[in-house]
Design a protein around this motif. Structure first.
Motif, short mmCIF file in Angstrom:
data_model
loop_
_atom_site.label_atom_id
_atom_site.label_comp_id
_atom_site.label_asym_id
_atom_site.label_seq_id
_atom_site.Cartn_x
_atom_site.Cartn_y
_atom_site.Cartn_z
N TYR A 76 -78.66 48.80 -14.12
CA TYR A 76 -79.64 49.55 -13.31
C TYR A 76 -79.17 49.74 -11.88
N VAL A 77 -78.19 48.91 -11.45
CA VAL A 77 -77.63 49.08 -10.11
C VAL A 77 -76.98 50.46 -10.00
N GLY A 78 -76.56 51.01 -11.15
CA GLY A 78 -75.97 52.35 -11.17
C GLY A 78 -76.84 53.38 -10.49
N TYR A 79 -78.15 53.23 -10.61
CA TYR A 79 -79.05 54.19 -9.97
C TYR A 79 -78.86 54.22 -8.46
N VAL A 80 -78.55 53.03 -7.88
CA VAL A 80 -78.35 52.97 -6.43
C VAL A 80 -77.16 53.85 -6.05
N PHE A 81 -76.09 53.78 -6.88
CA PHE A 81 -74.89 54.55 -6.57
C PHE A 81 -75.13 56.05 -6.72
N VAL A 82 -75.89 56.45 -7.74
CA VAL A 82 -76.06 57.89 -7.94
C VAL A 82 -77.26 58.45 -7.16
N PRO A 138 -77.78 59.14 -4.00
CA PRO A 138 -77.53 60.30 -3.12
C PRO A 138 -77.49 61.61 -3.89
#
Lengths: 300, 311
Positions: A17-23, A25
């Motif tokens: 779910y950390v992936g959402y932080v990266f995408v 922007p």
């Protein structure tokens, strides 16, 4: 502890779910700088747009803008079909040339490094303003430096010759366009050559070795191994060449749309023209994907 | 014995033929590619007398730097060059960072909707920018953070439209950069990541300390493309900056128009106009040529390894 279990996720799932932080922007940018203007452009294309001092007004006009673009504007249809035709002829020409060039550049030979440096130079140089200015520059004229403008005559002669041979019209058109636009096509092929070269190098050598053991000729080797494994690169290059033509300096249609917007005919008509352009592109891309999806091979 | 001899000869003839053909083709194609430079460089150093003399074709009889001096002044080079450089560097650095982060998110995490987002990234790429440029133009002309500000502000003529789209990965062809970065991170070994997690690193530390150092080549490629495309861009600059003469491409376009149309105080022969035009074009592409000369090795070697072999 019990709380953690209630999520019912493994550590890896949770970490994902950390992936959402990266995408994040991109999600924000997509909504604000793509989806919003995308929807606005649909609205604009069926409206009359009046710009005031601190805002703009929209008046619904139905399909009038599309009608204006297609049937009232004196040059739009000519420019539009000219551009579509040019794209349909240029993209296959670029594809064929860059595939050929990638095969030339692949493998070991003397001066490979220099050849590559030169072949990829257009990636850096053949964009934007310089190409436009060269077209009108005196030093590039036939009389002056024996430039490539002379290929126009060569093209006419070639066309007459091929007509005599009774070849299919599509084939003749393709070949004549290629000859007339040789320098253009070469200069637009920098990136596609790179993609093909990357593709060629990713083919494992054991496939070729197996082929040699089976006693295949170079011709068979090409059609059995190289060609099928290059199909993903071909799809990528078709898409790239089309995308590349959107911002090319010699795209007459784009320039026409821009003049329409900022030169009097109105924003609404200009957006309607862009939509017609996009619809054609969308149909072409859909066809490309439909035709290639079953014929594309991936290793693994 | 005889058989091996003929086979060997046949093989040799074949290699030589292939090699001759390959080199002939490469030289011919190289000529076409280098032709514009071969015209530009001598023209820029030529005197007007040579340009008018039809006997002088490639090699000037006298070399001069005057064309550069005049073009330098006409373009207001120090100022326009700095403006364009600042803009191109800002945009390319921001785009590289944002596309790196987005590409990492798409390449290394499997979250619901990840594939959908990748699809959207590619969608932004294939939609012609012309389609959304009028709404974008108006949104930046009357910018109110989408209803949050009481009064609209005009962001046109500033760098803000470029900055805002760059940090959100929605600038010109950013879908392509995101794709390159995603392929790069996707190709990295899972063991590397797992080892970092076992050692107690969080997702961000893992990204920063373990994954990022291996992504240098792709980052360089993205930065180069971004810089080059921004430097060459006239499409977005016309839209957001209104073709301001404070920027190099428009200053270059302007001198060409002034000279050829004989506007203002410049009433010159078109031969001389062409010389100045060529000097101006060389000054415009010089930074790109220098960057390419310095980085070509990385550029060519690493793009082959970025994994852009297909969608």
């Amino acid at each position: 502890m019990s709380k953690r279990r209630s999520f019912g996720m493994t550590l890896r799932q949770k970490r994902n779910y950390v992936g959402y932080v990266f995408v994040l922007p991109f999600i924000v940018g997509f909504l604000l700088f793509f989806l919003l203007p995308f929807i606005q452009s649909i609205v604009f294309s069926i409206s009359e747009l009046v710009i005031g001092r601190d805002g703009y007004e929209l008046n619904y006009v139905g399909l009038r803008n599309y009608y204006q673009a297609l049937f009232v504007s004196p040059q739009f249809r000519e420019v539009f079909f000219g551009q579509v035709r040019q794209m349909m002829l240029n993209v296959p020409a670029i594809l064929m040339f860059s595939f050929f060039a990638a095969i030339l550049l692949n493998g070991e030979f003397k001066g490979r490094w220099l050849a590559r440096v030169i072949f990829f130079l257009p990636v850096i140089m053949s964009a934007g303003i310089v190409l436009q200015l060269e077209k009108y520059d005196f030093m590039y004229d036939v009389g002056r430096a024996g430039g490539f403008s002379g290929t126009g005559i060569a093209g006419t002669n070639l066309k007459l010759f091929l007509n005599e041979l009774k070849l299919p019209v599509v084939f003749i058109e393709l070949l004549v366009t290629a000859v007339e636009n040789v320098s253009d096509i070469i200069r637009k092929s920098g990136m596609p050559i790179l993609v093909f070269l990357a593709g060629l190098q990713s083919i494992p050598s054991y496939l070729y070795e197996a082929c040699d053991i089976e006693g295949a000729t170079a011709w068979e080797r090409f059609w059995i191994i190289t060609f099928p494994l290059m199909t993903p690169s071909m799809v990528a290059n078709i898409i790239y060449s089309i995308v590349d033509s959107f911002t090319a300096g010699d795209n007459e249609l784009v320039r026409f749309i821009h003049t329409t917007a900022f030169g009097g005919m109105g924003y609404g008509v200009s957006v309607a023209m862009s939509w017609l352009y996009f619809m054609v592109i969308a149909v072409i891309l859909a066809l490309v994907v439909a035709v290639t999806s079953k014929r594309t091979y991936y290793l693994s | 014995m005889r058989l091996t001899y003929t086979l060997a000869t046949k093989h040799k003839v074949k290699t030589v033929t292939v090699s001759v053909f390959r080199h002939a083709m490469i030289i011919a194609i190289s000529f076409v590619i280098l032709y514009p430079l071969m015209v530009k460089i001598p023209s820029a150093f030529m005197t007007e007398a040579d340009a008018i003399d039809r006997l002088v074709r490639w090699i000037p009889t006298k070399l001069t730097l005057d064309n550069f001096k005049v073009a330098f002044q006409l373009m207001n080079y120090p100022k326009t060059f700095t403006n364009s450089l600042v803009l191109a560097l800002t945009v390319s650095i921001l785009q590289t960072i944002s596309c790196m982060l987005i590409g990492y998110g798409l390449g290394r995490f499997e979250f619901p909707g990840g594939n959908l987002i990748m699809g959207l990234v590619l969608f932004t790429l294939v939609v012609p920018p012309q389609l959304i440029n009028i709404p974008m133009y108006l949104n930046f002309r009357f910018f109110d953070i989408f209803g949050l500000l009481p009064k609209t502000i005009n962001l046109l003529g500033t760098h803000w439209p470029f900055i805002l789209t760059a940090i959100t990965g929605t600038g010109l062809r950013n879908g392509f950069f995101i794709y390159i970065m995603r392929q790069c991170f996707k190709g990295m070994p899972q063991e590397l990541e797992d080892a970092a997690y076992v050692d107690g690193a969080g997702p961000f530390t893992t990204f920063w300390r373990v994954m990022l150092p291996g992504a240098g080549n792709s980052l360089l490629i993205v930065f180069l493309f971004s810089f080059v495309w921004q430097w060459n861009d006239i499409f977005l600059s016309t839209l957001y900056l209104g073709g301001s003469l404070e920027y190099l491409p428009f200053a270059l376009q302007d001198i060409s128009q002034i000279l050829y149309e004989g506007r203002r105080e410049f009433l010159v022969t078109f031969q001389y106009a062409s010389l100045l035009n060529n000097a101006g074009m060389l000054m415009f592409i010089a930074p790109l040529l220098i960057i390419y000369a310095v980085l070509q090795r990385y550029f060519i070697e690493s793009i082959e390894r970025t994994g852009i072999t297909g969608f």
